[in-house]
Design a protein around this motif. Structure first.
Motif, PDB file in Angstrom:
ATOM      1  N   LEU A  10       0.829  -1.198   0.000  1.00  0.00           N
ATOM      2  CA  LEU A  10       0.000   0.000   0.000  1.00  0.00           C
ATOM      3  C   LEU A  10       0.868   1.255   0.000  1.00  0.00           C
ATOM      4  O   LEU A  10       1.991   1.250   0.511  1.00  0.00           O
ATOM      5  CB  LEU A  10      -0.908   0.015   1.238  1.00  0.00           C
ATOM      6  N   SER A  11       0.336   2.339  -0.560  1.00  0.00           N
ATOM      7  CA  SER A  11       1.045   3.610  -0.504  1.00  0.00           C
ATOM      8  C   SER A  11       1.047   4.116   0.938  1.00  0.00           C
ATOM      9  O   SER A  11       0.227   3.720   1.761  1.00  0.00           O
ATOM     10  CB  SER A  11       0.352   4.644  -1.405  1.00  0.00           C
ATOM     11  N   TYR A  12       1.983   5.024   1.239  1.00  0.00           N
ATOM     12  CA  TYR A  12       2.062   5.580   2.592  1.00  0.00           C
ATOM     13  C   TYR A  12       0.786   6.336   2.947  1.00  0.00           C
ATOM     14  O   TYR A  12       0.361   6.368   4.101  1.00  0.00           O
ATOM     15  CB  TYR A  12       3.295   6.480   2.724  1.00  0.00           C
ATOM     16  N   GLU A  13       0.163   6.956   1.960  1.00  0.00           N
ATOM     17  CA  GLU A  13      -1.093   7.673   2.196  1.00  0.00           C
ATOM     18  C   GLU A  13      -2.210   6.697   2.574  1.00  0.00           C
ATOM     19  O   GLU A  13      -2.977   6.952   3.518  1.00  0.00           O
ATOM     20  CB  GLU A  13      -1.476   8.456   0.940  1.00  0.00           C
ATOM     21  N   GLU A  14      -2.297   5.581   1.852  1.00  0.00           N
ATOM     22  CA  GLU A  14      -3.314   4.565   2.185  1.00  0.00           C
ATOM     23  C   GLU A  14      -3.060   3.964   3.561  1.00  0.00           C
ATOM     24  O   GLU A  14      -4.004   3.726   4.338  1.00  0.00           O
ATOM     25  CB  GLU A  14      -3.297   3.459   1.120  1.00  0.00           C
ATOM     26  N   LEU A  15      -1.785   3.719   3.880  1.00  0.00           N
ATOM     27  CA  LEU A  15      -1.439   3.165   5.185  1.00  0.00           C
ATOM     28  C   LEU A  15      -1.863   4.107   6.308  1.00  0.00           C
ATOM     29  O   LEU A  15      -2.446   3.685   7.317  1.00  0.00           O
ATOM     30  CB  LEU A  15       0.071   2.913   5.270  1.00  0.00           C
ATOM     31  N   GLU A  16      -1.565   5.397   6.134  1.00  0.00           N
ATOM     32  CA  GLU A  16      -1.914   6.371   7.170  1.00  0.00           C
ATOM     33  C   GLU A  16      -3.423   6.401   7.401  1.00  0.00           C
ATOM     34  O   GLU A  16      -3.900   6.458   8.537  1.00  0.00           O
ATOM     35  CB  GLU A  16      -1.406   7.758   6.780  1.00  0.00           C
ATOM     36  N   GLU A  17      -4.185   6.354   6.332  1.00  0.00           N
ATOM     37  CA  GLU A  17      -5.649   6.378   6.441  1.00  0.00           C
ATOM     38  C   GLU A  17      -6.169   5.173   7.225  1.00  0.00           C
ATOM     39  O   GLU A  17      -6.993   5.299   8.124  1.00  0.00           O
ATOM     40  CB  GLU A  17      -6.255   6.419   5.032  1.00  0.00           C
ATOM     41  N   LEU A  18      -5.656   3.991   6.899  1.00  0.00           N
ATOM     42  CA  LEU A  18      -6.080   2.764   7.588  1.00  0.00           C
ATOM     43  C   LEU A  18      -5.670   2.789   9.062  1.00  0.00           C
ATOM     44  O   LEU A  18      -6.459   2.437   9.956  1.00  0.00           O
ATOM     45  CB  LEU A  18      -5.470   1.535   6.904  1.00  0.00           C
ATOM     46  N   ASN A  19      -4.435   3.200   9.327  1.00  0.00           N
ATOM     47  CA  ASN A  19      -3.936   3.191  10.714  1.00  0.00           C
ATOM     48  C   ASN A  19      -4.609   4.248  11.579  1.00  0.00           C
ATOM     49  O   ASN A  19      -4.859   4.017  12.766  1.00  0.00           O
ATOM     50  CB  ASN A  19      -2.410   3.361  10.719  1.00  0.00           C
ATOM     51  N   LEU A  20      -4.925   5.402  11.005  1.00  0.00           N
ATOM     52  CA  LEU A  20      -5.635   6.428  11.775  1.00  0.00           C
ATOM     53  C   LEU A  20      -7.062   5.996  12.087  1.00  0.00           C
ATOM     54  O   LEU A  20      -7.583   6.286  13.176  1.00  0.00           O
ATOM     55  CB  LEU A  20      -5.632   7.760  11.025  1.00  0.00           C
ATOM     56  N   ARG A  21      -7.682   5.289  11.168  1.00  0.00           N
ATOM     57  CA  ARG A  21      -9.031   4.776  11.443  1.00  0.00           C
ATOM     58  C   ARG A  21      -8.990   3.768  12.590  1.00  0.00           C
ATOM     59  O   ARG A  21      -9.824   3.801  13.512  1.00  0.00           O
ATOM     60  CB  ARG A  21      -9.622   4.122  10.189  1.00  0.00           C
ATOM     61  N   ALA A  22      -7.986   2.868  12.558  1.00  0.00           N
ATOM     62  CA  ALA A  22      -7.842   1.887  13.639  1.00  0.00           C
ATOM     63  C   ALA A  22      -7.542   2.589  14.969  1.00  0.00           C
ATOM     64  O   ALA A  22      -8.029   2.178  16.036  1.00  0.00           O
ATOM     65  CB  ALA A  22      -6.739   0.888  13.301  1.00  0.00           C
ATOM     66  N   LYS A  23      -6.765   3.664  14.899  1.00  0.00           N
ATOM     67  CA  LYS A  23      -6.436   4.424  16.106  1.00  0.00           C
ATOM     68  C   LYS A  23      -7.690   5.078  16.691  1.00  0.00           C
ATOM     69  O   LYS A  23      -7.890   5.079  17.917  1.00  0.00           O
ATOM     70  CB  LYS A  23      -5.401   5.500  15.747  1.00  0.00           C
ATOM     71  N   ASP A  24      -8.553   5.603  15.832  1.00  0.00           N
ATOM     72  CA  ASP A  24      -9.804   6.208  16.291  1.00  0.00           C
ATOM     73  C   ASP A  24     -10.711   5.163  16.946  1.00  0.00           C
ATOM     74  O   ASP A  24     -11.384   5.445  17.950  1.00  0.00           O
ATOM     75  CB  ASP A  24     -10.536   6.871  15.119  1.00  0.00           C
ATOM     76  N   GLN A  25     -10.737   3.960  16.380  1.00  0.00           N
ATOM     77  CA  GLN A  25     -11.529   2.890  16.989  1.00  0.00           C
ATOM     78  C   GLN A  25     -11.020   2.564  18.393  1.00  0.00           C
ATOM     79  O   GLN A  25     -11.801   2.317  19.316  1.00  0.00           O
ATOM     80  CB  GLN A  25     -11.465   1.625  16.117  1.00  0.00           C
ATOM     81  N   ARG A  26      -9.704   2.584  18.545  1.00  0.00           N
ATOM     82  CA  ARG A  26      -9.107   2.291  19.846  1.00  0.00           C
ATOM     83  C   ARG A  26      -9.441   3.396  20.848  1.00  0.00           C
ATOM     84  O   ARG A  26      -9.804   3.129  21.989  1.00  0.00           O
ATOM     85  CB  ARG A  26      -7.598   2.160  19.670  1.00  0.00           C
TER      86      ARG A  26
END
Length: 475
Positions: A10-26
């Protein structure tokens, strides 16, 4: 060969989007069963994932990593076992079987160019034979304490860590120190100083990019005071997430450095004569979104609650010193000539104080524990600071916050304080306390009692992050 391998990249932009969403869930405390269902569905449907890297930490804070084939993990995630007797500080050989549970809230998508294509990371929880949290897994201990505080008092325990390190020339510079007897700087600049494109700046830039992609929400990065020293800051999180990020931060730094032919070292004082590395630990407590440490009318603009927290930390400073400064080498850093925070004091301005009160506002008001070494177990650090600050005693010492008291300047005194403390028994329990003390005693006994002014190979060799069975077997 790559055209035959269709693994996820994945691109770094896609990775950031996925990881920030997971962070918000946490952050929003999404129920674990909801996260489990979502993650398992994702792993099942995403054909580009080949393996799941499950990580956990031992008693000293060393990060361990196991790669599970994705298809196996999806079917067997509730029955992952490992040999605990092979992990230092864990079970005895006769009772070796332990289980790994998965903390689905601590799920990270990783850059393929750093961690390899087709992989994700999830943090594991060590489970004992009875199905409960294993007492030697300080991540589980910290997580339970945070959950209790939230349930009982509505408290969210927050932390942000400023982790300093050194960048040295050559791969495995620490493991080869017994052969070379020296560390080679890659940059001889200084505080805030490095030219664009030099090795230190390239390392910091690359590491910051990886952190950003993994949802760290970076704040600032810069070379530190000593030559080849760095610090890369990112936003705060709840205590368990913050400790997880410390482990990932060090892992990312080491991996990026290795790919560049260098070594990222988190020894507290790898070179005598220049500033050592710290892990300044900023903590605060919120309730219903309100920062309980803030009081615009309070002394230094922090609340009575915050000052009581500080007083308990100062009271137990010597008790928990071995937990915050976990290696022989860490006591070289507690040297007053290099801005060392070795005084058991609290101050808004004196950087030699164990506890500092930074300038803050309603959002950022916090307490900074400066005496922490970067090689300490981050879960143990945050657990001991928060529990001491909330549940510890307050000593009847005249002028406690400015009394002439000092942290130990050697590991033997720290060990003696730790073993003799009733508070550390309450913190860890007799069994885990004894095991931890024995590990530290063993390292101390293999190192020179009087350190002198030259870094000895033994104090690097027995630094817990550098542990190597081949090196240990030389004794």
């Amino acid at each position: 060969m790559n055209e035959f391998r269709n693994f996820l990249e994945l691109s770094y932009e896609e990775l950031e989007e996925l990881n920030l969403r997971a962070k918000d869930q946490r952050k929003s405390r999404t129920p674990m069963h909801v996260l489990q269902e979502e993650r398992l569905r994702y792993l099942t449907d995403e054909r580009g994932i080949k393996a799941v890297t499950v990580v956990f930490s031992d008693l000293e804070g060393r990060l361990h990593m196991l790669d599970y084939d994705k298809k196996f993990l999806v079917k067997s995630y509730d029955n992952l076992t490992f040999d605990g007797s092979s992990i230092r500080g864990f079970t005895a050989q006769r009772e070796s079987d332990l289980r790994l549970g998965l903390d689905w809230s601590a799920f990270y998508w990783t850059p393929a160019d750093v961690f390899g294509p087709g992989k994700v990371i999830v943090f594991g929880e060590v489970i004992d034979k009875q199905g409960g949290h294993y007492s030697g897994d300080l991540r589980g201990v910290l997580k339970s304490f945070c959950a209790q505080q939230y349930k009982k008092n509505g408290y969210t325990l927050n932390a942000a860590n400023e982790i300093e390190g050194f960048l040295f020339d050559g791969i495995d510079a620490e493991r080869r120190f017994h052969e070379t007897g020296t560390f080679e700087y890659v940059n001889k600049g200084g505080y805030y100083h490095s030219l664009p494109g030099d090795p230190l700046r390239e390392f910091i830039d690359t590491t910051a990019e990886v952190q950003r992609a993994m949802g760290f929400e970076n704040e600032k990065d810069h070379p530190e005071v000593a030559p080849s020293q760095f610090e890369i800051n990112y936003s705060y999180g709840d205590a368990v997430a913050a400790a997880d990020q410390i482990q990932l931060y060090k892992l990312i730094c080491r991996q990026v450095a290795t790919q560049m032919g260098m070594t990222a070292s988190f020894l507290p004082k790898p070179v005598v004569g220049v500033n050592g590395s710290g892990m300044h630990t900023n903590v605060s407590i919120t309730k219903a979104g309100k920062n309980l440490f803030w009081d615009p009318k309070g002394e230094e603009k922090i609340s009575k609650f915050a000052w009581e927290f500080v007083d308990r930390i100062l009271t137990h400073g010597n008790d928990i010193c071995l937990l915050l400064n976990a290696s022989v080498n860490a006591y070289r850093r507690l040297d007053p000539h290099f801005e060392a925070p070795n005084q058991i004091k609290a101050s808004a301005v004196d950087r030699g104080s164990m506890v500092r009160i930074p300038i803050g506002n309603e959002k950022s008001s916090r307490v900074e524990v400066r005496s922490v070494g970067p090689d300490a177990n981050p879960y143990m650090v945050l657990y001991s600071i928060f529990r001491s600050g909330l549940e510890g005693q307050t000593a009847k010492i005249k002028n406690l916050r400015q009394a002439e008291r000092y942290l130990p300047d050697n590991v033997y005194t720290a060990l003696e304080n730790f073993r003799g403390s009733a508070w550390t028994t309450r913190l860890l329990g007799e069994d885990v306390k004894g095991r931890y003390a024995d590990l530290k005693q063993a390292s101390a006994d293999r190192c020179p009692r009087l350190l002198g002014t030259v870094v000895k190979s033994s104090e690097v060799q027995f630094h817990h992050d550098v542990y190597n069975q081949l090196l240990w077997n030389q004794f």
